[in-house]
Design a protein around this motif. Structure first.
Motif, short mmCIF file in Angstrom:
data_model
loop_
_atom_site.label_atom_id
_atom_site.label_comp_id
_atom_site.label_asym_id
_atom_site.label_seq_id
_atom_site.Cartn_x
_atom_site.Cartn_y
_atom_site.Cartn_z
N LYS A 5 0.73 -1.25 -0.10
CA LYS A 5 0.06 0.01 0.05
C LYS A 5 0.84 1.12 0.24
CE LYS A 5 -4.25 -1.80 0.97
NZ LYS A 5 -5.17 -1.41 -0.10
N CYS A 6 0.61 2.30 -0.78
CA CYS A 6 1.10 3.43 -0.69
C CYS A 6 0.94 4.22 0.79
CB CYS A 6 0.63 4.36 -1.90
SG CYS A 6 1.07 6.12 -1.87
N CYS A 9 -1.42 7.58 -0.35
CA CYS A 9 -2.68 7.47 -0.79
C CYS A 9 -3.46 6.32 -0.88
CB CYS A 9 -2.83 7.86 -2.45
SG CYS A 9 -2.16 6.58 -3.50
N GLY A 10 -2.71 5.21 -0.17
CA GLY A 10 -3.23 3.85 -0.08
C GLY A 10 -3.73 2.95 -1.11
N SER A 11 -2.94 3.31 -2.34
CA SER A 11 -3.42 2.61 -3.54
C SER A 11 -2.39 1.61 -3.55
CB SER A 11 -3.28 3.37 -4.81
OG SER A 11 -2.08 3.90 -4.90
N ASN A 12 -2.45 0.24 -4.33
CA ASN A 12 -1.75 -0.82 -4.32
C ASN A 12 -0.51 -0.22 -5.32
OD1 ASN A 12 -2.82 -2.49 -2.70
ND2 ASN A 12 -4.14 -3.29 -4.16
N ILE A 13 0.68 -0.62 -4.99
CA ILE A 13 1.90 -0.36 -5.93
C ILE A 13 2.85 -1.32 -5.86
CG2 ILE A 13 1.86 1.98 -5.64
CD1 ILE A 13 4.12 2.08 -3.84
N CYS A 20 4.74 5.90 -6.47
CA CYS A 20 3.29 5.47 -6.45
C CYS A 20 2.78 6.40 -8.03
CB CYS A 20 2.34 6.11 -5.53
SG CYS A 20 0.72 5.91 -5.70
N SER A 22 -0.31 6.43 -8.66
CA SER A 22 -1.48 7.36 -8.52
C SER A 22 -1.22 8.92 -7.84
CB SER A 22 -2.51 6.81 -7.40
OG SER A 22 -2.94 5.76 -7.94
N CYS A 23 -0.23 8.73 -6.88
CA CYS A 23 -0.06 10.18 -6.18
C CYS A 23 1.43 10.91 -6.45
CB CYS A 23 -0.54 10.10 -4.75
SG CYS A 23 0.81 9.03 -3.90
#
Length: 56
Positions: A5-6, A9-13, A20, A22-23
């Motif tokens: 988890k990032c 932002c909590g997205s999977n990386i 990341c 996403s962010c």
């Protein structure tokens, strides 16, 4: 290669990703790996006496 988890932002990386997607936050896994490598190099320099010449 696995997913984590990032921390921003909590997205999977991926564990091998630098940032990341996403962010754009830097991967803590990569930072921790670089810190560990630097500590090993400095410890090796200290053991052979070079660190005294460089860091003092």
């Amino acid at each position: 290669m696995s997913l984590i988890k990032c921390h921003e932002c909590g997205s999977n990386i991926s564990t091998v990703a630098r940032r990341c997607p996403s962010c754009g936050a830097l991967s803590k896994t990569r930072f921790n790996r670089m810190t560990t490598i630097a500590a090993i190099v400095i410890a090796g320099l200290r053991d052979c006496g070079i660190a005294r010449m460089v860091f003092t």
